[in-house]
Design a protein around this motif. Sequence first.
Motif, PDB file in Angstrom:
ATOM      1  N   LEU A 135       0.670  -1.281   0.120  1.00 28.21           N
ATOM      2  CA  LEU A 135       0.012   0.111   0.082  1.00 28.21           C
ATOM      3  C   LEU A 135       0.919   1.323   0.002  1.00 28.21           C
ATOM      4  N   ASP A 136       0.324   2.351  -0.811  1.00 26.48           N
ATOM      5  CA  ASP A 136       1.072   3.592  -0.535  1.00 26.48           C
ATOM      6  C   ASP A 136      -0.205   4.490  -0.829  1.00 26.48           C
ATOM      7  N   VAL A 137       0.150   5.981  -1.088  1.00 22.20           N
ATOM      8  CA  VAL A 137      -0.788   7.083  -1.145  1.00 22.20           C
ATOM      9  C   VAL A 137      -0.134   7.995  -2.376  1.00 22.20           C
ATOM     10  N   ARG A 138      -1.101   8.155  -3.233  1.00 21.33           N
ATOM     11  CA  ARG A 138      -0.800   9.194  -4.181  1.00 21.33           C
ATOM     12  C   ARG A 138      -2.072  10.051  -4.376  1.00 21.33           C
ATOM     13  N   ASP A 139      -1.991  11.343  -4.573  1.00 18.69           N
ATOM     14  CA  ASP A 139      -2.915  12.232  -4.602  1.00 18.69           C
ATOM     15  C   ASP A 139      -4.031  11.802  -3.772  1.00 18.69           C
ATOM     16  N   ASP A 140      -3.789  12.008  -2.393  1.00 17.17           N
ATOM     17  CA  ASP A 140      -4.792  11.540  -1.312  1.00 17.17           C
ATOM     18  C   ASP A 140      -5.568  10.201  -1.634  1.00 17.17           C
ATOM     19  N   ARG A 141      -5.235   9.192  -2.256  1.00 17.08           N
ATOM     20  CA  ARG A 141      -5.759   7.857  -2.552  1.00 17.08           C
ATOM     21  C   ARG A 141      -4.822   6.858  -2.239  1.00 17.08           C
ATOM     22  N   LEU A 142      -5.541   5.780  -1.796  1.00 16.56           N
ATOM     23  CA  LEU A 142      -4.520   4.694  -1.747  1.00 16.56           C
ATOM     24  C   LEU A 142      -4.459   3.995  -2.931  1.00 16.56           C
ATOM     25  N   VAL A 143      -3.173   3.325  -3.096  1.00 11.99           N
ATOM     26  CA  VAL A 143      -2.885   2.803  -4.473  1.00 11.99           C
ATOM     27  C   VAL A 143      -1.885   1.604  -3.916  1.00 11.99           C
ATOM     28  N   VAL A 144      -1.621   0.590  -4.930  1.00 13.85           N
ATOM     29  CA  VAL A 144      -0.956  -0.572  -4.375  1.00 13.85           C
ATOM     30  C   VAL A 144       0.259  -0.554  -5.650  1.00 13.85           C
ATOM     31  N   GLU A 145       1.117  -0.788  -4.863  1.00 17.00           N
ATOM     32  CA  GLU A 145       2.619  -0.870  -5.867  1.00 17.00           C
ATOM     33  C   GLU A 145       2.252  -2.066  -6.789  1.00 17.00           C
ATOM     34  N   SER A 146       2.898  -1.808  -7.957  1.00  9.74           N
ATOM     35  CA  SER A 146       2.595  -2.885  -9.125  1.00  9.74           C
ATOM     36  C   SER A 146       2.872  -4.142  -8.799  1.00  9.74           C
ATOM     37  N   LYS A 147       4.208  -4.284  -8.050  1.00  5.58           N
ATOM     38  CA  LYS A 147       4.594  -5.779  -7.689  1.00  5.58           C
ATOM     39  C   LYS A 147       3.612  -6.604  -6.841  1.00  5.58           C
ATOM     40  N   GLY A 148       2.631  -5.766  -6.204  1.00  8.59           N
ATOM     41  CA  GLY A 148       1.523  -6.315  -5.621  1.00  8.59           C
ATOM     42  C   GLY A 148       0.172  -6.906  -6.120  1.00  8.59           C
ATOM     43  N   ILE A 149       0.351  -6.729  -7.446  1.00  8.13           N
ATOM     44  CA  ILE A 149      -0.795  -6.793  -8.518  1.00  8.13           C
ATOM     45  C   ILE A 149      -1.584  -8.218  -8.306  1.00  8.13           C
ATOM     46  N   TYR A 150      -0.584  -9.205  -8.314  1.00  5.54           N
ATOM     47  CA  TYR A 150      -1.175 -10.693  -8.197  1.00  5.54           C
ATOM     48  C   TYR A 150      -1.589 -10.839  -6.843  1.00  5.54           C
ATOM     49  N   SER A 151      -1.222 -10.238  -5.867  1.00  4.40           N
ATOM     50  CA  SER A 151      -1.915 -10.447  -4.544  1.00  4.40           C
ATOM     51  C   SER A 151      -3.652  -9.447  -4.725  1.00  4.40           C
ATOM     52  N   ILE A 152      -3.782  -8.715  -5.238  1.00  5.08           N
ATOM     53  CA  ILE A 152      -5.003  -7.921  -5.635  1.00  5.08           C
ATOM     54  C   ILE A 152      -5.697  -9.041  -6.420  1.00  5.08           C
ATOM     55  N   GLU A 153      -5.229  -9.694  -7.340  1.00  2.00           N
ATOM     56  CA  GLU A 153      -6.043 -10.564  -8.204  1.00  2.00           C
ATOM     57  C   GLU A 153      -6.496 -11.532  -7.213  1.00  2.00           C
ATOM     58  N   ASN A 154      -5.753 -12.096  -6.463  1.00  2.00           N
ATOM     59  CA  ASN A 154      -5.961 -13.204  -5.461  1.00  2.00           C
ATOM     60  C   ASN A 154      -7.113 -12.736  -4.599  1.00  2.00           C
ATOM     61  N   PHE A 155      -7.020 -11.450  -4.193  1.00  2.00           N
ATOM     62  CA  PHE A 155      -7.784 -11.023  -3.165  1.00  2.00           C
ATOM     63  C   PHE A 155      -9.248 -10.907  -3.803  1.00  2.00           C
ATOM     64  N   LEU A 156      -9.439 -10.288  -5.068  1.00  2.00           N
ATOM     65  CA  LEU A 156     -10.614 -10.505  -5.645  1.00  2.00           C
ATOM     66  C   LEU A 156     -11.408 -11.621  -5.909  1.00  2.00           C
ATOM     67  N   THR A 157     -10.281 -12.839  -6.387  1.00  2.00           N
ATOM     68  CA  THR A 157     -10.789 -13.983  -6.691  1.00  2.00           C
ATOM     69  C   THR A 157     -11.356 -14.430  -5.252  1.00  2.00           C
ATOM     70  N   ALA A 158     -10.807 -14.682  -4.385  1.00  2.00           N
ATOM     71  CA  ALA A 158     -10.902 -14.930  -2.795  1.00  2.00           C
ATOM     72  C   ALA A 158     -12.219 -14.532  -2.420  1.00  2.00           C
ATOM     73  N   ARG A 159     -12.375 -13.151  -2.747  1.00  2.00           N
ATOM     74  CA  ARG A 159     -13.588 -12.623  -2.057  1.00  2.00           C
ATOM     75  C   ARG A 159     -14.900 -12.935  -3.064  1.00  2.00           C
ATOM     76  N   ARG A 160     -14.757 -13.159  -4.454  1.00  2.00           N
ATOM     77  CA  ARG A 160     -16.020 -13.714  -5.013  1.00  2.00           C
ATOM     78  C   ARG A 160     -16.305 -15.344  -4.325  1.00  2.00           C
ATOM     79  N   LEU A 161     -15.247 -15.942  -4.211  1.00  2.00           N
ATOM     80  CA  LEU A 161     -15.210 -17.343  -3.833  1.00  2.00           C
ATOM     81  C   LEU A 161     -15.776 -17.373  -2.396  1.00  2.00           C
ATOM     82  N   MET A 162     -15.641 -16.635  -1.338  1.00  2.00           N
ATOM     83  CA  MET A 162     -16.243 -16.507  -0.240  1.00  2.00           C
ATOM     84  C   MET A 162     -17.418 -16.141  -0.187  1.00  2.00           C
TER      85      MET A 162
END
Length: 409
Positions: free
Chosen positions: A190-217
């Motif tokens: 996690l980081d902040v740009r322009d007063d918004r939360l952002v995710v560093e690009s190397k974390g993109i696969y963790s985000i993909e996993n998060f969204l998939t896991a949420r749908r499954l749950m």
Amino acid sequence: MSYESKIINDPVFGFIKIPKGLLYDLVCHPVVQRLTRIRQLGLSSVVYPGAQHTRFQHSLGAFHLMSEAIRELTAKGNFIFDSEAEAVEAAILLHDVGHGPFSHVLEHTLVQGIAHEEISLLLMERINREMNGQLSLAIRIFQDQYPKRFLHQLVSGQLDMDRLDYLRRDSFYTGVTEGNIGSARIIKMLDVRDDRLVVESKGIYSIENFLTARRLMYWQVYLHKTSVAYEQLLLNTLQRAKKLASQGEELFAPPALRFFLYNDIGRRRFHDDPDCLENFLMLDDNDIWTSLKAWTRHPDKVLATLSEGMVNRKLFKVEVSSEPFPETRRQALQAQIAQALGIPADDARYFLATPDIETNMYNPADDSIDILYSDGTTRGIAEASDMFDIALLSHKVKKHYLCYWRLGK
């Protein structure tokens, strides 16, 4: 801020430190302690017997993740005052205090027109008065009325600490391992740009996993057809109890539940009548179960049969379809149930339910997840992901349920 702290051993995250002072006082407060008597997953234990954890445990976990997120963001040069850190931690600690027994069941039966988020805010304001304004900043962050908007995103957003805890925790207690997300990895990215939360690009696969896991749950746990059917049985039981109470029938109920059964409580009254909040604070899962056990012997056959179904796990049969069930099917079932139970056709409606459930796992219009690249540019996850069909996750899925009393064996 005091550096003294209490330590709580959490089975999901290990040792959680609660700093002495405001945050420790909140953890010990009766409004928060009430959450120890409310299960996080309502009636999901009917499918997953291990799902016995409480909203208190979840609130502590979300608080812990918030502390980690603040530490990470500060280490990356995002300036966060100690007072802001304490306020956002207080906000996440209190985010669920407005929940009644069995999650959203109360909102559809005993109270009309007021959501748990609104009740949470009322309770936060009440505690704030008790504590001479110590929660004023936390309330502003909770309501998204504070200039640093990213702090609110940490409390309520696509990647908030609420979601990061409940997915991890619910996966742990249900045993649905596919729902286990890399919360530590996501927070590290996690980081902040322009007063918004952002995710560093190397974390993109963790985000993909998060969204998939949420749908499954959602479809495997939160909206599991058996859990939905059990919740509908409880809804109908409480609606029958409410109907009998409105007709002057005598029902056993602990005082707090009795207040909601024998009074019509809408949004305005909840705000204007202090008795509503007082009785709400005394209401938890135990009041409902105690009443259900007593109602199994009530002379009203409908209430007694429904309550016995709840207590002894005689669940509604359930069918799921992508299309609405024809009204003729519902009418035929209602007639069959009336005949089988020997009750009037109108009363048989309590033994049927046809809820529709619609959800999507990612809504970029609501609050997009932005990926930060090394050159300082950001792109939404839908655009950044090269292997992920975000359109599928953004698409609203609607399922139609037909829940009804089992006829015969």
